[in-house]
Design a protein around this motif. Structure first.
Motif, PDB file in Angstrom:
ATOM      1  N   THR A 115       0.813  -1.234   0.000  1.00 57.46           N
ATOM      2  CA  THR A 115       0.000   0.000   0.000  1.00 57.46           C
ATOM      3  C   THR A 115       0.843   1.280   0.000  1.00 57.46           C
ATOM      4  O   THR A 115       0.375   2.319  -0.449  1.00 57.46           O
ATOM      5  CB  THR A 115      -0.940   0.047   1.223  1.00 57.46           C
ATOM      6  OG1 THR A 115      -0.161  -0.007   2.406  1.00 57.46           O
ATOM      7  CG2 THR A 115      -1.938  -1.103   1.189  1.00 57.46           C
ATOM      8  N   ASP A 116       2.076   1.217   0.506  1.00 56.79           N
ATOM      9  CA  ASP A 116       2.927   2.414   0.570  1.00 56.79           C
ATOM     10  C   ASP A 116       3.726   2.492  -0.734  1.00 56.79           C
ATOM     11  O   ASP A 116       4.688   1.743  -0.919  1.00 56.79           O
ATOM     12  CB  ASP A 116       3.852   2.310   1.787  1.00 56.79           C
ATOM     13  CG  ASP A 116       4.720   3.552   1.960  1.00 56.79           C
ATOM     14  OD1 ASP A 116       4.606   4.494   1.135  1.00 56.79           O
ATOM     15  OD2 ASP A 116       5.508   3.594   2.917  1.00 56.79           O
ATOM     16  N   ARG A 117       3.318   3.402  -1.624  1.00 53.93           N
ATOM     17  CA  ARG A 117       3.899   3.393  -2.983  1.00 53.93           C
ATOM     18  C   ARG A 117       4.722   4.648  -3.289  1.00 53.93           C
ATOM     19  O   ARG A 117       4.546   5.294  -4.308  1.00 53.93           O
ATOM     20  CB  ARG A 117       2.784   3.166  -4.000  1.00 53.93           C
ATOM     21  CG  ARG A 117       2.106   1.816  -3.756  1.00 53.93           C
ATOM     22  CD  ARG A 117       1.055   1.463  -4.760  1.00 53.93           C
ATOM     23  NE  ARG A 117       0.623   0.077  -4.545  1.00 53.93           N
ATOM     24  CZ  ARG A 117       0.141  -0.713  -5.484  1.00 53.93           C
ATOM     25  NH1 ARG A 117       0.008  -0.267  -6.709  1.00 53.93           N
ATOM     26  NH2 ARG A 117      -0.223  -1.944  -5.199  1.00 53.93           N
ATOM     27  N   THR A 120      10.615   6.861  -3.002  1.00 52.65           N
ATOM     28  CA  THR A 120      11.815   6.680  -2.161  1.00 52.65           C
ATOM     29  C   THR A 120      11.954   5.247  -1.643  1.00 52.65           C
ATOM     30  O   THR A 120      12.937   4.926  -0.990  1.00 52.65           O
ATOM     31  CB  THR A 120      11.772   7.634  -0.947  1.00 52.65           C
ATOM     32  OG1 THR A 120      10.488   7.507  -0.324  1.00 52.65           O
ATOM     33  CG2 THR A 120      12.008   9.068  -1.355  1.00 52.65           C
ATOM     34  N   ASN A 121      10.981   4.414  -1.940  1.00 53.39           N
ATOM     35  CA  ASN A 121      11.051   3.016  -1.491  1.00 53.39           C
ATOM     36  C   ASN A 121      11.544   2.079  -2.584  1.00 53.39           C
ATOM     37  O   ASN A 121      11.559   0.869  -2.394  1.00 53.39           O
ATOM     38  CB  ASN A 121       9.669   2.529  -1.035  1.00 53.39           C
ATOM     39  CG  ASN A 121       9.186   3.253   0.206  1.00 53.39           C
ATOM     40  OD1 ASN A 121       9.994   3.739   0.988  1.00 53.39           O
ATOM     41  ND2 ASN A 121       7.883   3.327   0.382  1.00 53.39           N
ATOM     42  N   ILE A 122      11.917   2.635  -3.752  1.00 49.92           N
ATOM     43  CA  ILE A 122      12.300   1.791  -4.887  1.00 49.92           C
ATOM     44  C   ILE A 122      13.721   2.121  -5.346  1.00 49.92           C
ATOM     45  O   ILE A 122      14.136   3.278  -5.320  1.00 49.92           O
ATOM     46  CB  ILE A 122      11.326   2.017  -6.062  1.00 49.92           C
ATOM     47  CG1 ILE A 122       9.913   1.664  -5.620  1.00 49.92           C
ATOM     48  CG2 ILE A 122      11.709   1.177  -7.276  1.00 49.92           C
ATOM     49  CD1 ILE A 122       8.884   2.133  -6.599  1.00 49.92           C
ATOM     50  N   CYS A 133      12.180  -1.533  -1.149  1.00 53.78           N
ATOM     51  CA  CYS A 133      12.894  -1.726   0.123  1.00 53.78           C
ATOM     52  C   CYS A 133      12.021  -1.465   1.340  1.00 53.78           C
ATOM     53  O   CYS A 133      12.439  -1.685   2.466  1.00 53.78           O
ATOM     54  CB  CYS A 133      14.154  -0.861   0.178  1.00 53.78           C
ATOM     55  SG  CYS A 133      13.860   0.900   0.374  1.00 53.78           S
ATOM     56  N   ASP A 134      10.793  -0.958   1.142  1.00 55.31           N
ATOM     57  CA  ASP A 134       9.867  -0.773   2.270  1.00 55.31           C
ATOM     58  C   ASP A 134       8.546  -1.403   1.863  1.00 55.31           C
ATOM     59  O   ASP A 134       7.801  -0.829   1.076  1.00 55.31           O
ATOM     60  CB  ASP A 134       9.694   0.725   2.579  1.00 55.31           C
ATOM     61  CG  ASP A 134       8.696   0.967   3.708  1.00 55.31           C
ATOM     62  OD1 ASP A 134       8.182  -0.008   4.280  1.00 55.31           O
ATOM     63  OD2 ASP A 134       8.430   2.156   4.004  1.00 55.31           O
ATOM     64  N   TYR A 135       8.299  -2.603   2.356  1.00 53.80           N
ATOM     65  CA  TYR A 135       7.029  -3.273   2.058  1.00 53.80           C
ATOM     66  C   TYR A 135       6.350  -3.711   3.345  1.00 53.80           C
ATOM     67  O   TYR A 135       5.772  -4.788   3.441  1.00 53.80           O
ATOM     68  CB  TYR A 135       7.201  -4.426   1.062  1.00 53.80           C
ATOM     69  CG  TYR A 135       8.396  -5.329   1.271  1.00 53.80           C
ATOM     70  CD1 TYR A 135       9.647  -5.001   0.742  1.00 53.80           C
ATOM     71  CD2 TYR A 135       8.261  -6.527   1.972  1.00 53.80           C
ATOM     72  CE1 TYR A 135      10.727  -5.849   0.919  1.00 53.80           C
ATOM     73  CE2 TYR A 135       9.342  -7.385   2.139  1.00 53.80           C
ATOM     74  CZ  TYR A 135      10.573  -7.029   1.615  1.00 53.80           C
ATOM     75  OH  TYR A 135      11.657  -7.868   1.792  1.00 53.80           O
TER      76      TYR A 135
HETATM   77 MG   LIG Z   1       9.172   4.083   4.252  1.00 57.16          MG
END
Ligand SMILES: [Mg+2]
Ligand SMILES: Nc1ncnc2c1ncn2[C@@H]1O[C@H](COP(=O)(O)OP(=O)(O)O)[C@@H](O)[C@H]1O
Length: 150
Positions: A115-117, A120-122, A133-135
């Protein structure tokens, strides 16, 4: 040239080691590289992994959600930064390091349960695969795969 190395090393504490073992490892070997709302992230010079530390005891649930998602959604692993280890309480987690890269994000195909898209998480792993990197923020499996639980 990529700053990532083709080796994880095995110097971090093994799965289910004590929080103290990870705390000592972070104090001796690690440097902070990032911070989110629930976790602080550390890297180790010359190593291809990061250590995530929950900011509060209640934030250990983020690490557990990430671990259980990694273990459960095996078919999605190719697009998830690998999880190598975690502490007994879930306060610490060791994850494959990626290089956050905004160019990589535009075409990223998210797993349905994430859900967190945020961009900065890719980023790119050592082998150039684009990974998340943040799932830790996830939908209920019941919402993702209704038929399995109907
Ligand atoms: Mg995060
Ligand atoms: N595996 C990783 N490799 C490189 N950077 C990372 C990695 N994991 C997290 N980071 C960096 O640290 C930031 C915070 O980590 P994150 O897991 O998103 O914490 P939170 O769950 O608190 O949002 C990320 O946005 C990213 O920039």
């Amino acid at each position: 040239m990529s700053s990532l190395l083709d080796s994880t090393g095995n110097d971090f504490p093994e799965k289910y080691s004590t929080d103290k073992a990870f705390e000592d490892f972070v104090a001796e070997e690690c440097e902070p590289i990032g911070k989110g709302t629930s976790r602080e992230v550390f890297s180790v010079k010359g190593k291809n992994y990061v250590v995530k530390k929950a900011l509060k005891e209640s934030d250990t649930t983020c690490n557990w959600r990430e671990v259980t998602s990694y273990l459960n959604y095996v078919e999605d692993r190719y697009r998830l930064a690998q999880i190598h280890s975690w502490s007994e309480s879930g306060m610490y987690l060791v994850m494959e390091k990626i290089e956050v890269d905004s160019v990589a994000t535009s075409s990223f195909d998210y797993p349905a349960w994430v859900t967190d898209r945020k961009p900065t998480n890719i980023g790119r792993a050592y082998d150039k695969t684009i990974k998340l990197c943040d799932y830790a923020s996830i939908k209920s499996p019941d919402l993702v795969y209704k038929s399995e639980f109907a």
